[in-house]
Design an enzyme around this catalytic site. Structure first.
Site, mmCIF file in Angstrom:
data_model
loop_
_atom_site.group_PDB
_atom_site.id
_atom_site.type_symbol
_atom_site.label_atom_id
_atom_site.label_comp_id
_atom_site.label_asym_id
_atom_site.label_seq_id
_atom_site.Cartn_x
_atom_site.Cartn_y
_atom_site.Cartn_z
ATOM 1 N N CYS A 121 0.848 -1.291 -0.011
ATOM 2 C CA CYS A 121 0.076 0.132 -0.056
ATOM 3 C C CYS A 121 0.871 1.452 -0.009
ATOM 4 C CB CYS A 121 -1.103 -0.003 1.180
ATOM 5 S SG CYS A 121 -2.265 1.050 0.819
ATOM 6 N N HIS A 158 -3.587 -5.105 0.508
ATOM 7 C CA HIS A 158 -3.070 -5.341 1.937
ATOM 8 C C HIS A 158 -3.072 -7.130 2.222
ATOM 9 C CE1 HIS A 158 -2.957 -1.549 3.885
ATOM 10 N NE2 HIS A 158 -3.583 -1.215 3.210
ATOM 11 N N GLU A 163 -1.476 -8.532 4.220
ATOM 12 C CA GLU A 163 -1.060 -8.926 5.583
ATOM 13 C C GLU A 163 -2.371 -9.144 6.579
ATOM 14 O OE1 GLU A 163 -2.175 -4.755 6.016
ATOM 15 O OE2 GLU A 163 -1.204 -5.856 4.404
#
Length: 255
Positions: A113, A221, A223
């Protein structure tokens, strides 16, 4: 002292105010992602330019995190479009010069990001400051007022560019991603290669075409709840393996 058994991944922190106190922060999900990659996170609060090489001497890879803050548009020759949005000039001041040093070493780089936007700007690219105001792109921002699980839930598919690094890692032609960004790649920096696009054509992932080591920069994202996301785990495992290989090459005796 013996070296760590796992590769070390440098994770730059953001600066924010907690009350009136400047504080350095890194989201737990990024630290968890480094551990899922089989590496040890080394969170760095801030650095001076003269310290960057010494910091990289400690690391086997770099993960650039997302953040609520934006890269200051002065770094790509523009004025601030929306003064109400947060900036983090302290992070800009050292992560932007850090990125070319990472690539010059052939050190693995995984950028998420804001981190992907930093990489594009650091290498000479530009950003859309408000992509939802630019035709033909849609609104890629987080869904306001929704629960975190909804905001980070699947938002749209990405089309993976055949023959690229992301295609090699995932073995997929498309998959669903979340979307929580107002800025995005405008002009891709020289030497970068598109790895995936959103349905509206927006660049969602890119790599450094001639990088000596692993490089992958994504706008979504991965993660978020990575352990239960097969594509996220494929990317993290590829990053972790690249960090291990970098560490082993660096520590191998010279023949």
């Amino acid at each position: 002292m013996n070296p760590p058994s796992k590769p070390v991944v440098l994770v730059p922190a953001c600066q924010r105010l907690l009350g009136s106190s400047p504080t350095h922060l890194v989201g737990k999900k990024y630290v968890d992602a480094v551990r899922l990659a089989g590496a040890l996170p080394l969170v760095v609060p801030a650095a001076q330019p003269q310290d960057l090489q010494a910091l990289l001497d400690l690391a086997d890879g770099v993960l650039l995190t997302g953040s609520p803050s934006n890269v200051h548009p002065g770094h790509f020759g523009e004025a601030v479009h929306d003064p109400s949005l947060p900036l983090d000039p302290e992070r800009d001041a050292w992560t932007l010069p850090l990125i070319p040093l990472v690539l010059a070493r052939g050190m693995p780089l995984f950028a998420i990001c804001r981190g992907a936007q930093e990489a594009n700007v650091a290498l000479g690219g530009t950003l859309h400051q408000a992509v939802h105001e630019v035709e033909p792109f849609g609104d890629h921002r987080a869904r306001k007022g929704k629960a975190t699980e909804v905001q980070y839930g699947p938002a749209h598919a990405v089309q993976v560019v055949p023959g690229g690094r992301l295609a090699e890692i995932t073995g997929r032609t498309q998959f669903e991603v979340n979307s929580l960004h107002g800025q995005a790649v405008n002009r891709l920096a020289p030497g970068l290669r598109v790895e995936a696009r959103a349905p509206d054509g927006l660049v969602e992932a890119f790599s450094v075409a001639e990088a000596k080591g692993f490089s992958l920069c994504v706008q979504w994202h991965p993660e978020w709840q990575a352990a239960s996301n097969p594509v996220s785990m494929q990317m993290l495992q590829a990053f972790g393996q690249a960090c291990r290989e970098f560490r082993n090459r660096r520590r191998s005796p010279i023949p």
